[in-house]
Design an enzyme around this catalytic site. Sequence first.
Site, PDB file in Angstrom:
ATOM      1  N   GLU A 178       0.797  -1.229   0.000  1.00 30.09           N
ATOM      2  CA  GLU A 178       0.000   0.000   0.000  1.00 30.09           C
ATOM      3  C   GLU A 178       0.833   1.285   0.000  1.00 30.09           C
ATOM      4  O   GLU A 178       0.300   2.351   0.312  1.00 30.09           O
ATOM      5  CB  GLU A 178      -0.971   0.026   1.191  1.00 30.09           C
ATOM      6  CG  GLU A 178      -1.903  -1.176   1.257  1.00 30.09           C
ATOM      7  CD  GLU A 178      -3.008  -1.031   2.293  1.00 30.09           C
ATOM      8  OE1 GLU A 178      -3.667   0.007   2.326  1.00 30.09           O
ATOM      9  OE2 GLU A 178      -3.200  -1.991   3.069  1.00 30.09           O
ATOM     10  N   TYR A 267      -4.098  -4.689  17.575  1.00 26.92           N
ATOM     11  CA  TYR A 267      -3.447  -4.059  18.730  1.00 26.92           C
ATOM     12  C   TYR A 267      -2.108  -3.434  18.356  1.00 26.92           C
ATOM     13  O   TYR A 267      -1.045  -3.856  18.835  1.00 26.92           O
ATOM     14  CB  TYR A 267      -3.333  -5.072  19.884  1.00 26.92           C
ATOM     15  CG  TYR A 267      -4.700  -5.363  20.471  1.00 26.92           C
ATOM     16  CD1 TYR A 267      -5.204  -4.600  21.509  1.00 26.92           C
ATOM     17  CD2 TYR A 267      -5.514  -6.356  19.930  1.00 26.92           C
ATOM     18  CE1 TYR A 267      -6.480  -4.823  22.022  1.00 26.92           C
ATOM     19  CE2 TYR A 267      -6.785  -6.591  20.422  1.00 26.92           C
ATOM     20  CZ  TYR A 267      -7.256  -5.817  21.466  1.00 26.92           C
ATOM     21  OH  TYR A 267      -8.524  -6.037  21.966  1.00 26.92           O
ATOM     22  N   LEU A 269      -1.198   0.764  17.821  1.00 25.28           N
ATOM     23  CA  LEU A 269      -1.962   2.013  17.920  1.00 25.28           C
ATOM     24  C   LEU A 269      -2.216   2.660  16.562  1.00 25.28           C
ATOM     25  O   LEU A 269      -1.291   2.845  15.762  1.00 25.28           O
ATOM     26  CB  LEU A 269      -1.258   3.023  18.829  1.00 25.28           C
ATOM     27  CG  LEU A 269      -2.209   4.157  19.259  1.00 25.28           C
ATOM     28  CD1 LEU A 269      -3.154   3.698  20.357  1.00 25.28           C
ATOM     29  CD2 LEU A 269      -1.451   5.394  19.683  1.00 25.28           C
ATOM     30  N   HIS A 270      -3.468   2.984  16.316  1.00 24.61           N
ATOM     31  CA  HIS A 270      -3.858   3.689  15.088  1.00 24.61           C
ATOM     32  C   HIS A 270      -5.057   4.572  15.400  1.00 24.61           C
ATOM     33  O   HIS A 270      -5.810   4.313  16.340  1.00 24.61           O
ATOM     34  CB  HIS A 270      -4.184   2.689  13.964  1.00 24.61           C
ATOM     35  CG  HIS A 270      -5.229   1.699  14.323  1.00 24.61           C
ATOM     36  ND1 HIS A 270      -4.958   0.527  15.008  1.00 24.61           N
ATOM     37  CD2 HIS A 270      -6.572   1.706  14.137  1.00 24.61           C
ATOM     38  CE1 HIS A 270      -6.072  -0.142  15.196  1.00 24.61           C
ATOM     39  NE2 HIS A 270      -7.075   0.559  14.686  1.00 24.61           N
TER      40      HIS A 270
HETATM   41  P1  M7G Z   1      -9.648  -1.384  14.455  1.00 25.66           P
HETATM   42  O1  M7G Z   1     -10.190  -0.346  15.378  1.00 25.66           O
HETATM   43  O2  M7G Z   1      -8.448  -2.136  14.934  1.00 25.66           O
HETATM   44  O3  M7G Z   1     -10.724  -2.474  14.120  1.00 25.66           O
HETATM   45  O4  M7G Z   1      -9.341  -0.647  13.099  1.00 25.66           O
HETATM   46  P2  M7G Z   1     -12.048  -2.554  13.265  1.00 25.66           P
HETATM   47  O5  M7G Z   1     -11.647  -3.230  11.969  1.00 25.66           O
HETATM   48  O6  M7G Z   1     -12.919  -3.478  14.084  1.00 25.66           O
HETATM   49  O7  M7G Z   1     -12.577  -1.182  13.111  1.00 25.66           O
HETATM   50  C1  M7G Z   1      -8.535  -1.168  12.090  1.00 25.66           C
HETATM   51  C2  M7G Z   1      -8.847  -0.418  10.813  1.00 25.66           C
HETATM   52  O8  M7G Z   1      -7.919  -0.828   9.824  1.00 25.66           O
HETATM   53  C3  M7G Z   1     -10.233  -0.722  10.281  1.00 25.66           C
HETATM   54  O9  M7G Z   1     -10.928   0.475   9.994  1.00 25.66           O
HETATM   55  C4  M7G Z   1      -9.979  -1.582   9.037  1.00 25.66           C
HETATM   56  O10 M7G Z   1     -10.938  -1.371   8.001  1.00 25.66           O
HETATM   57  C5  M7G Z   1      -8.607  -1.110   8.613  1.00 25.66           C
HETATM   58  N1  M7G Z   1      -7.825  -2.152   7.913  1.00 25.66           N
HETATM   59  C6  M7G Z   1      -7.766  -3.467   8.238  1.00 25.66           C
HETATM   60  N2  M7G Z   1      -6.918  -4.095   7.383  1.00 25.66           N
HETATM   61  C7  M7G Z   1      -6.593  -5.517   7.449  1.00 25.66           C
HETATM   62  C8  M7G Z   1      -6.419  -3.174   6.511  1.00 25.66           C
HETATM   63  C9  M7G Z   1      -5.485  -3.246   5.430  1.00 25.66           C
HETATM   64  O11 M7G Z   1      -4.918  -4.275   5.075  1.00 25.66           O
HETATM   65  N3  M7G Z   1      -5.223  -2.058   4.798  1.00 25.66           N
HETATM   66  C10 M7G Z   1      -5.834  -0.873   5.156  1.00 25.66           C
HETATM   67  N4  M7G Z   1      -5.529   0.225   4.464  1.00 25.66           N
HETATM   68  N5  M7G Z   1      -6.718  -0.791   6.176  1.00 25.66           N
HETATM   69  C11 M7G Z   1      -7.004  -1.932   6.851  1.00 25.66           C
END
Ligand code: M7G
Length: 330
Positions: A178, A267, A269-270
């Site tokens: 990406e 897990y 941080l984002h």
């Molecule tokens: P989270 O709060 O850990 O969990 O957010 P959630 O999925 O239950 O909201 C992780 C965020 O990363 C989410 O909004 C996902 O849509 C996004 N995400 C997950 N993956 C595996 C990817 C990826 O491979 N690429 C991108 N760009 N985003 C991702």
Amino acid sequence: MADHSTKRENNVAASDELSPKAKKTKTEHENDRGENGNESGKSVLSGFQTASVLSDSAREKTIFVHGKLADQNAVVILEKTPIREEALSEIFTASTLELDLRNDIYSTYRLLAPPHLNEIKATVVCPATDKHVKKYQRQESFLVDETADDYESITLPFIQKQSFSVQWVYNILEKKAESERIVFEDPDPMLGFVLLPDFKWDQKQVDNLYLIAITHQRNIKSLRDLTLEHLPLLQNILQKGKEAILQRYSLPASKLRIYLHYQPSYYHLHVHFTKLGYEAPGCGVERAHLLTDVIQNLQSNPRFYKTRSLSFPLRADDGLLSQFREAGRL
Ligand code: M7G
């Protein structure tokens, strides 16, 4: 109800800001069709064998399907994409119409748009773990009130054993995946982060804008790990994230919802950046913590997230919910 003037403004921003990107995305998709999406003229999904529908929504126009892809467990998510204002004239001129009913001044039709205006966004998780299957399954949820002690004795041991791999996050940070989608990066190892579109966003219109900022620091699991020492990092993400989004998408901070999830799925941080007014999945009060509140909470109490109870929803078959039940906490 959508405010039309705002919508128009956003779509103008979208066409100004997104079109070079949208063109690029189209080229990538075209390439993908050759390299990834299609193999010898056949879609890789043509071999997908449906086992069950995990959930669907007529309103959201989505369906989450569990099945097998080349003998591997897979989850496929299909989502009809929003209609873009700049596509309207082609929709009106190039589609065919089949009349459903006419009554007085009212008529309804089946409009058959040209295929390129009738896209479905497809997300594939393969191989998918049982945890992925559960994540997308429609289920009843229960609100858990987690004390600081609960975190240490129940949640932390559980997530150390059972959480999703964050390999995809490391791939982004190391530019193995990406990299062409990155909107902004601050490379500082302590304060830095990568800001890029969440994979839920097709980037075709600003109306459902969704980006994530992923920290370069790898040892912060979630909100619970944050203390005063992380304030400069959080302030940096807030400030530079807002600036980058204004520059790229002409969207001011007053149109953004900037938050962390507790519990997150991943897990590492984002921070989530979504457009205000877009009901992004997981933006409800039971899971989303506004970054500005997090910053202020840490300013008033450096150990806020180490000591306070935090509430969050857990789905019926989440292993963590069983742990809370076994501990008599529910
Ligand atoms: P989270 O709060 O850990 O969990 O957010 P959630 O999925 O239950 O909201 C992780 C965020 O990363 C989410 O909004 C996902 O849509 C996004 N995400 C997950 N993956 C595996 C990817 C990826 O491979 N690429 C991108 N760009 N985003 C991702």
